[in-house]
Design a protein around this motif. Structure first.
Motif, mmCIF file in Angstrom:
data_model
loop_
_atom_site.group_PDB
_atom_site.id
_atom_site.type_symbol
_atom_site.label_atom_id
_atom_site.label_comp_id
_atom_site.label_asym_id
_atom_site.label_seq_id
_atom_site.Cartn_x
_atom_site.Cartn_y
_atom_site.Cartn_z
ATOM 1 N N ILE A 194 0.835 -1.205 0.000
ATOM 2 C CA ILE A 194 0.000 0.000 0.000
ATOM 3 C C ILE A 194 0.866 1.250 0.000
ATOM 4 C CG2 ILE A 194 -1.821 1.241 1.226
ATOM 5 C CD1 ILE A 194 -2.742 -1.397 0.090
ATOM 6 N N HIS A 195 1.900 1.245 0.827
ATOM 7 C CA HIS A 195 2.772 2.421 0.903
ATOM 8 C C HIS A 195 3.587 2.602 -0.373
ATOM 9 C CE1 HIS A 195 2.043 3.458 5.129
ATOM 10 N NE2 HIS A 195 1.955 2.161 5.347
ATOM 11 N N ARG A 196 3.994 1.503 -0.980
ATOM 12 C CA ARG A 196 4.779 1.616 -2.215
ATOM 13 C C ARG A 196 3.977 2.273 -3.332
ATOM 14 N NH1 ARG A 196 8.171 -3.947 -3.409
ATOM 15 N NH2 ARG A 196 9.628 -3.859 -1.648
ATOM 16 N N ILE A 197 2.835 1.679 -3.655
ATOM 17 C CA ILE A 197 2.075 2.211 -4.786
ATOM 18 C C ILE A 197 1.460 3.562 -4.453
ATOM 19 C CG2 ILE A 197 1.597 -0.137 -5.550
ATOM 20 C CD1 ILE A 197 -1.273 0.236 -4.627
ATOM 21 N N GLY A 198 1.419 3.907 -3.170
ATOM 22 C CA GLY A 198 0.893 5.212 -2.773
ATOM 23 C C GLY A 198 1.801 6.373 -3.121
ATOM 24 N N ARG A 199 2.991 6.093 -3.687
ATOM 25 C CA ARG A 199 3.862 7.193 -4.130
ATOM 26 C C ARG A 199 3.357 7.817 -5.418
ATOM 27 N NH1 ARG A 199 4.420 8.493 -0.041
ATOM 28 N NH2 ARG A 199 3.260 6.681 0.628
ATOM 29 N N ASP A 259 -0.937 -12.990 -0.196
ATOM 30 C CA ASP A 259 -1.067 -12.277 1.077
ATOM 31 C C ASP A 259 -1.553 -10.848 0.865
ATOM 32 O OD1 ASP A 259 -0.224 -14.526 2.399
ATOM 33 O OD2 ASP A 259 1.882 -13.860 2.562
ATOM 34 N N ILE A 260 -1.053 -10.200 -0.183
ATOM 35 C CA ILE A 260 -1.472 -8.821 -0.477
ATOM 36 C C ILE A 260 -2.945 -8.793 -0.856
ATOM 37 C CG2 ILE A 260 -1.153 -6.911 -2.088
ATOM 38 C CD1 ILE A 260 1.823 -7.689 -2.204
ATOM 39 N N GLU A 261 -3.373 -9.710 -1.709
ATOM 40 C CA GLU A 261 -4.776 -9.744 -2.117
ATOM 41 C C GLU A 261 -5.691 -10.090 -0.941
ATOM 42 O OE1 GLU A 261 -4.341 -11.014 -6.825
ATOM 43 O OE2 GLU A 261 -4.584 -12.574 -5.299
ATOM 44 N N ARG A 262 -5.208 -10.937 -0.061
ATOM 45 C CA ARG A 262 -6.010 -11.276 1.130
ATOM 46 C C ARG A 262 -6.166 -10.058 2.039
ATOM 47 N NH1 ARG A 262 -2.914 -14.904 2.907
ATOM 48 N NH2 ARG A 262 -3.735 -16.558 1.554
ATOM 49 N N MET A 263 -5.107 -9.267 2.180
ATOM 50 C CA MET A 263 -5.178 -8.065 2.999
ATOM 51 C C MET A 263 -6.123 -7.035 2.385
ATOM 52 S SD MET A 263 -2.224 -5.206 3.592
ATOM 53 C CE MET A 263 -2.389 -4.816 1.842
ATOM 54 N N MET A 264 -6.054 -6.869 1.065
ATOM 55 C CA MET A 264 -6.894 -5.886 0.373
ATOM 56 C C MET A 264 -8.313 -6.387 0.152
ATOM 57 S SD MET A 264 -4.078 -4.653 -2.451
ATOM 58 C CE MET A 264 -5.328 -3.832 -3.403
#
Length: 539
Positions: free
Chosen positions: A338-343, A367-372
């Protein structure tokens, strides 16, 4: 409708939140017209002195949400800070974020007289001590350097009334929590504590409850959700194809941040891009503060259009013109995505984020898709597509006219070589953890073994000392070199074999069991025994 009336209407949006004219005028001069959702919720609560946990998408104005109330309190304060004290403390995880927050304080507080300082590592101590000695209204600090000054007595938190933890999920991670506890313990119990971040895992929230007093929860967006204006794509690709694919993706991109998992990987990507006429700079934990600052300034000013970084730059760095974010390596922590693409897609703009996911990184993607709680669009990329000379464009997914030869000369690759590394068996895990790669096989002391050095086992080398070449054993024909031994076992013992042209048990030209020129079973002859009184002790 007159222009002056329109300007007053624009200013009144922030004035309704309780901000003074000095601050609303500064906001208007910087083209800030309407508060963001997080600002609408947080600013009134902070002005009332309440503890707050705020969760909002990155790039939505969280910094202004806590800086503006602090400046408002300073404008109404009647007493200046005492020497070696500070009224408001802002703790951040990285030096870059500290520098950015100080720039925002200077921009918003141009009409509010105040004393501020940035206390971070990588800088000399005397200038920082001199600033703190006069007393500070606002101090922006990283935990390590702040603890150094607290131990030396250069600063005290006895008068601190407000503590801000920016990027709270990282600050309250298990590695930072002991330092946060020690710092907060030195401040008054009657204080205001604020945590703001884009993500707030439940286990971290439990730790945050220890230092907050009945906080107000503000969540203006779904937790762990990226900005909707970011176009996300995951390319399923093999490790060997990542570099050529990255080079192809950068052809039509204007300003790009490339994230790698390790510091070594960031440096290797910069070298690869330089070999292909792409100028880029890297920032990570091994770079000095001056090097990191120069790289950011060159990227922000437009002198360089590519910045390669570890997750150190994924926290709060505000560069509005970033059009593309590339996850060269999938992050090990889902929240870091989230922080990476938020740039990108900051301040209402649109942006694009692509991730290069190899087969061994698929679990991280899940894991990323599960979190989102949502699926990210994926695309399989074949080797023939990456190396196609017709110019496949990863950002458009179609054939375009090539601008350069996209088939760089292939380098021989060692088995088990990490694509991020020029070193085989590189097993570094995290860019900022300082871990070292495993020692490659066939090395000694971290360096390859020199050819020509005698091996420790004579059987594994010949007389030249070259390892790996066994000395050919002479064929045993049932006779010894002196012709008297038939090769059969005697007295139940194994047959004794000597070397070719040597006597049994001895070396060439030596006596049985002895060394050349020596007596049987003994050392070379000692002439001292021939002298009279040899070996006698003196009386």
């Amino acid at each position: 409708m007159s222009k002056r009336f329109v300007e007053r209407f624009k200013m009144s949006a922030f004035a309704k939140l309780g901000l003074s004219q000095a601050l609303t005028r500064a906001l208007s001069d910087n083209n800030y017209e309407t508060p963001t959702p997080i600002q609408n919720e947080v600013i009134p609560l902070l002005l009332k002195g309440k503890d707050v946990v705020g969760i909002a998408q990155t790039g939505t104005g969280k910094t202004a949400a806590f800086v503006l109330p602090i400046l408002e309190k300073i404008s109404k304060a009647e007493q200046r800070p005492r020497p070696k004290t500070c009224h408001a403390l802002i703790i951040v995880p990285t030096r870059e974020l500290a520098s950015q927050i100080e720039d925002n304080v200077a921009k918003y507080g141009i009409n509010v007289p105040h004393l501020r300082a940035t206390i971070v590592g990588g800088m000399k101590y005397p200038p920082q001590i001199k600033k703190m000695a006069r007393g500070l209204d606002i101090m922006v600090a990283t935990p390590g350097r702040l603890e150094d000054h607290l131990k030396s007595g250069s600063i005290s938190l006895r008068d601190t009334t407000t503590i801000i933890l920016d990027e709270a999920d990282q600050m309250l991670d298990l590695g930072f929590m002991p330092a946060i506890r020690r710092i907060v313990a030195q401040s008054p119990k009657q204080r205001q504590t604020v945590l703001l971040s884009a993500t707030m895992p439940k286990q971290i929230r439990q730790l945050a409850n220890e230092i907050l007093n009945n906080p107000a929860d503000i969540a203006v967006s779904a937790q762990s959700q990226p900005v909707e204006r970011i176009d996300q794509t995951v390319f399923l690709i093999e490790k060997a194809e990542k570099r050529p694919f990255l080079l192809r993706a950068l052809e039509n991109a204007f300003r790009t941040i490339v994230f790698t998992r390790t510091k070594h990987g960031a440096d290797q990507v910069v070298k690869y891009l330089a070999k292909n006429d792409k100028k880029a700079s890297a920032i990570h934990g091994d770079k000095s503060q001056g090097q990191r600052q120069r790289a950011l300034e060159a990227f922000r000013s437009g002198k360089e259009h590519i910045l390669v970084a570890t997750d150190i730059a994924a926290r709060g760095i505000d560069i509005p013109e970033v059009s593309l974010v590339v996850n060269y390596d999938m992050p090990t922590v889902p929240e870091a995505y989230i922080h990476r693409i938020g740039r990108t897609a900051r301040a209402g703009r649109e942006g694009q984020a692509i991730s290069l996911c190899s087969s061994d990184e698929r679990p991280r993607l899940r894991d990323i898709e599960r979190m989102m709680k949502s699926k990210i669009p994926t695309e399989n990329v074949a080797h023939s597509v990456v190396m196609d000379a017709t110019g496949y464009d990863p950002l458009k997914g179609k054939q375009v006219k090539p601008t350069m030869d996209m088939t760089p000369a292939a380098k021989p690759r060692s088995k088990n070589r990490d694509e991020n590394s020029e070193h085989p068996l590189d097993t570094r895990h995290h860019d900022e953890d300082g871990s070292q790669p495993q020692r490659p096989r066939g090395t000694k002391g971290g360096r390859p073994q020199r050819a020509g050095k005698k091996p420790s086992n004579r059987r594994d080398g010949d007389k030249t000392g070259k390892p790996g070449h066994r000395q050919a054993k002479p064929k045993f024909n049932g006779k010894s070199s002196d012709g008297g031994f038939d090769g059969q076992a005697r007295d139940g013992k194994k047959p004794f074999r000597g070397k070719a042209s040597g006597k049994p048990g001895g070396k060439p030209g030596g006596r049985p069991g002895g060394r050349p020129g020596g007596r049987p079973g003994g050392k070379p002859a000692d002439r001292r025994n021939d002298r009279p009184n040899a070996g006698r002790k003196a009386d």
